[in-house]
Design a protein around this motif. Structure first.
Motif, PDB file in Angstrom:
ATOM      1  N   MET A   1      35.920  17.992  61.461  1.00  0.00           N
ATOM      2  CA  MET A   1      35.476  17.462  62.732  1.00  0.00           C
ATOM      3  C   MET A   1      36.218  18.200  63.845  1.00  0.00           C
ATOM      4  O   MET A   1      37.329  18.682  63.655  1.00  0.00           O
ATOM      5  CB  MET A   1      35.771  15.974  62.823  1.00  0.00           C
ATOM      6  CG  MET A   1      35.193  15.168  61.687  1.00  0.00           C
ATOM      7  SD  MET A   1      35.288  13.400  61.972  1.00  0.00           S
ATOM      8  CE  MET A   1      33.683  13.185  62.701  1.00  0.00           C
ATOM      9  N   ILE A   3      37.314  17.702  68.082  1.00  0.00           N
ATOM     10  CA  ILE A   3      37.552  16.614  69.020  1.00  0.00           C
ATOM     11  C   ILE A   3      37.117  17.047  70.423  1.00  0.00           C
ATOM     12  O   ILE A   3      37.622  18.023  70.975  1.00  0.00           O
ATOM     13  CB  ILE A   3      39.044  16.209  69.043  1.00  0.00           C
ATOM     14  CG1 ILE A   3      39.577  15.957  67.629  1.00  0.00           C
ATOM     15  CG2 ILE A   3      39.256  15.008  69.955  1.00  0.00           C
ATOM     16  CD1 ILE A   3      38.853  14.887  66.850  1.00  0.00           C
ATOM     17  N   TYR A  34      39.600  19.122  62.380  1.00  0.00           N
ATOM     18  CA  TYR A  34      40.383  17.955  61.974  1.00  0.00           C
ATOM     19  C   TYR A  34      39.661  17.257  60.820  1.00  0.00           C
ATOM     20  O   TYR A  34      38.460  17.006  60.901  1.00  0.00           O
ATOM     21  CB  TYR A  34      40.559  17.002  63.154  1.00  0.00           C
ATOM     22  CG  TYR A  34      41.375  17.618  64.266  1.00  0.00           C
ATOM     23  CD1 TYR A  34      42.743  17.392  64.346  1.00  0.00           C
ATOM     24  CD2 TYR A  34      40.798  18.444  65.222  1.00  0.00           C
ATOM     25  CE1 TYR A  34      43.509  17.965  65.349  1.00  0.00           C
ATOM     26  CE2 TYR A  34      41.547  19.028  66.227  1.00  0.00           C
ATOM     27  CZ  TYR A  34      42.908  18.789  66.282  1.00  0.00           C
ATOM     28  OH  TYR A  34      43.660  19.367  67.269  1.00  0.00           O
ATOM     29  N   LYS A  36      38.254  14.461  58.406  1.00  0.00           N
ATOM     30  CA  LYS A  36      37.688  13.154  58.723  1.00  0.00           C
ATOM     31  C   LYS A  36      38.684  12.028  58.444  1.00  0.00           C
ATOM     32  O   LYS A  36      38.837  11.122  59.260  1.00  0.00           O
ATOM     33  CB  LYS A  36      36.398  12.937  57.929  1.00  0.00           C
ATOM     34  CG  LYS A  36      35.643  11.693  58.320  1.00  0.00           C
ATOM     35  CD  LYS A  36      34.312  11.610  57.597  1.00  0.00           C
ATOM     36  CE  LYS A  36      33.544  10.390  58.062  1.00  0.00           C
ATOM     37  NZ  LYS A  36      32.231  10.297  57.427  1.00  0.00           N
ATOM     38  N   VAL A  39      41.240  11.863  61.213  1.00  0.00           N
ATOM     39  CA  VAL A  39      40.665  11.261  62.421  1.00  0.00           C
ATOM     40  C   VAL A  39      40.526   9.750  62.253  1.00  0.00           C
ATOM     41  O   VAL A  39      40.893   8.974  63.145  1.00  0.00           O
ATOM     42  CB  VAL A  39      39.295  11.909  62.746  1.00  0.00           C
ATOM     43  CG1 VAL A  39      38.580  11.153  63.847  1.00  0.00           C
ATOM     44  CG2 VAL A  39      39.477  13.372  63.131  1.00  0.00           C
ATOM     45  N   GLU A  40      40.017   9.335  61.102  1.00  0.00           N
ATOM     46  CA  GLU A  40      39.808   7.909  60.858  1.00  0.00           C
ATOM     47  C   GLU A  40      41.116   7.131  60.747  1.00  0.00           C
ATOM     48  O   GLU A  40      41.147   5.931  61.001  1.00  0.00           O
ATOM     49  CB  GLU A  40      38.965   7.715  59.596  1.00  0.00           C
ATOM     50  CG  GLU A  40      37.521   8.135  59.808  1.00  0.00           C
ATOM     51  CD  GLU A  40      36.693   8.074  58.536  1.00  0.00           C
ATOM     52  OE1 GLU A  40      37.255   7.915  57.431  1.00  0.00           O
ATOM     53  OE2 GLU A  40      35.464   8.202  58.655  1.00  0.00           O
ATOM     54  N   TYR A  46      42.043   9.965  68.252  1.00  0.00           N
ATOM     55  CA  TYR A  46      41.073  11.034  68.019  1.00  0.00           C
ATOM     56  C   TYR A  46      39.623  10.684  68.323  1.00  0.00           C
ATOM     57  O   TYR A  46      38.802  11.586  68.492  1.00  0.00           O
ATOM     58  CB  TYR A  46      41.151  11.495  66.556  1.00  0.00           C
ATOM     59  CG  TYR A  46      42.437  12.188  66.210  1.00  0.00           C
ATOM     60  CD1 TYR A  46      42.685  13.485  66.643  1.00  0.00           C
ATOM     61  CD2 TYR A  46      43.411  11.552  65.453  1.00  0.00           C
ATOM     62  CE1 TYR A  46      43.870  14.129  66.331  1.00  0.00           C
ATOM     63  CE2 TYR A  46      44.598  12.183  65.133  1.00  0.00           C
ATOM     64  CZ  TYR A  46      44.821  13.477  65.576  1.00  0.00           C
ATOM     65  OH  TYR A  46      45.990  14.120  65.271  1.00  0.00           O
ATOM     66  N   ASN A  47      39.275   9.412  68.356  1.00  0.00           N
ATOM     67  CA  ASN A  47      37.869   9.043  68.500  1.00  0.00           C
ATOM     68  C   ASN A  47      37.747   7.675  69.163  1.00  0.00           C
ATOM     69  O   ASN A  47      37.166   6.750  68.613  1.00  0.00           O
ATOM     70  CB  ASN A  47      37.193   9.046  67.116  1.00  0.00           C
ATOM     71  CG  ASN A  47      35.688   9.000  67.190  1.00  0.00           C
ATOM     72  OD1 ASN A  47      35.072   9.460  68.153  1.00  0.00           O
ATOM     73  ND2 ASN A  47      35.077   8.446  66.161  1.00  0.00           N
ATOM     74  N   THR A  52      38.320  10.584  74.003  1.00  0.00           N
ATOM     75  CA  THR A  52      38.020  11.495  72.903  1.00  0.00           C
ATOM     76  C   THR A  52      36.803  11.044  72.102  1.00  0.00           C
ATOM     77  O   THR A  52      36.525   9.860  71.999  1.00  0.00           O
ATOM     78  CB  THR A  52      39.212  11.571  71.927  1.00  0.00           C
ATOM     79  OG1 THR A  52      39.545  10.254  71.487  1.00  0.00           O
ATOM     80  CG2 THR A  52      40.429  12.213  72.574  1.00  0.00           C
ATOM     81  N   ALA A  54      35.159  12.311  68.255  1.00  0.00           N
ATOM     82  CA  ALA A  54      35.177  13.194  67.091  1.00  0.00           C
ATOM     83  C   ALA A  54      33.735  13.583  66.779  1.00  0.00           C
ATOM     84  O   ALA A  54      32.854  12.730  66.691  1.00  0.00           O
ATOM     85  CB  ALA A  54      35.815  12.487  65.906  1.00  0.00           C
ATOM     86  N   GLU A  56      31.159  16.113  64.329  1.00  0.00           N
ATOM     87  CA  GLU A  56      31.035  16.995  63.164  1.00  0.00           C
ATOM     88  C   GLU A  56      30.885  18.430  63.662  1.00  0.00           C
ATOM     89  O   GLU A  56      30.135  18.697  64.603  1.00  0.00           O
ATOM     90  CB  GLU A  56      29.802  16.619  62.329  1.00  0.00           C
ATOM     91  CG  GLU A  56      29.925  15.315  61.595  1.00  0.00           C
ATOM     92  CD  GLU A  56      30.946  15.359  60.463  1.00  0.00           C
ATOM     93  OE1 GLU A  56      31.212  16.450  59.916  1.00  0.00           O
ATOM     94  OE2 GLU A  56      31.479  14.297  60.138  1.00  0.00           O
TER      95      GLU A  56
END
Length: 96
Positions: A1, A3, A34, A36, A39-40, A46-47, A52, A54, A56
């Protein structure tokens, strides 16, 4: 991913995080990749949807934010014409 930094993007000009959370780039191919699960594990960073997003790193992912990579065919043809002219001049000099 990759950002997308909503905080640093300007209007329709996207800004992506570089690798290792170090700086920004407007070029998705220069952005950091990054994982997944990484990020999760920290979605507030990150998301979070505010600063931000994230995305794909794929055509579909980039298209999901409206990012498109295209070219102006008129400009490509003109540049191609100029290159051909220059190459012709270079060949004349080398043959001359």
């Amino acid at each position: 991913m990759i950002i997308l930094s909503l905080k640093h993007s300007e209007g329709t000009k996207p800004c992506f995080w570089r690798p290792d959370d170090a700086g920004y780039t407007t070029i998705p191919w220069s952005a950091g990749i990054y994982k997944k699960d990484h990020v999760e594990a920290n979605p507030k960073y990150y998301n979070n949807g505010y600063d931000t997003l994230a995305v794909e790193f794929s055509n579909e992912g980039l298209e999901s934010i409206g990012f498109r990579c295209s070219m102006d065919l008129k400009k490509v043809k003109e540049l191609s014409r100029q290159v051909k002219i220059q190459r012709g001049k270079d060949e004349e000099v080398s043959n001359g």
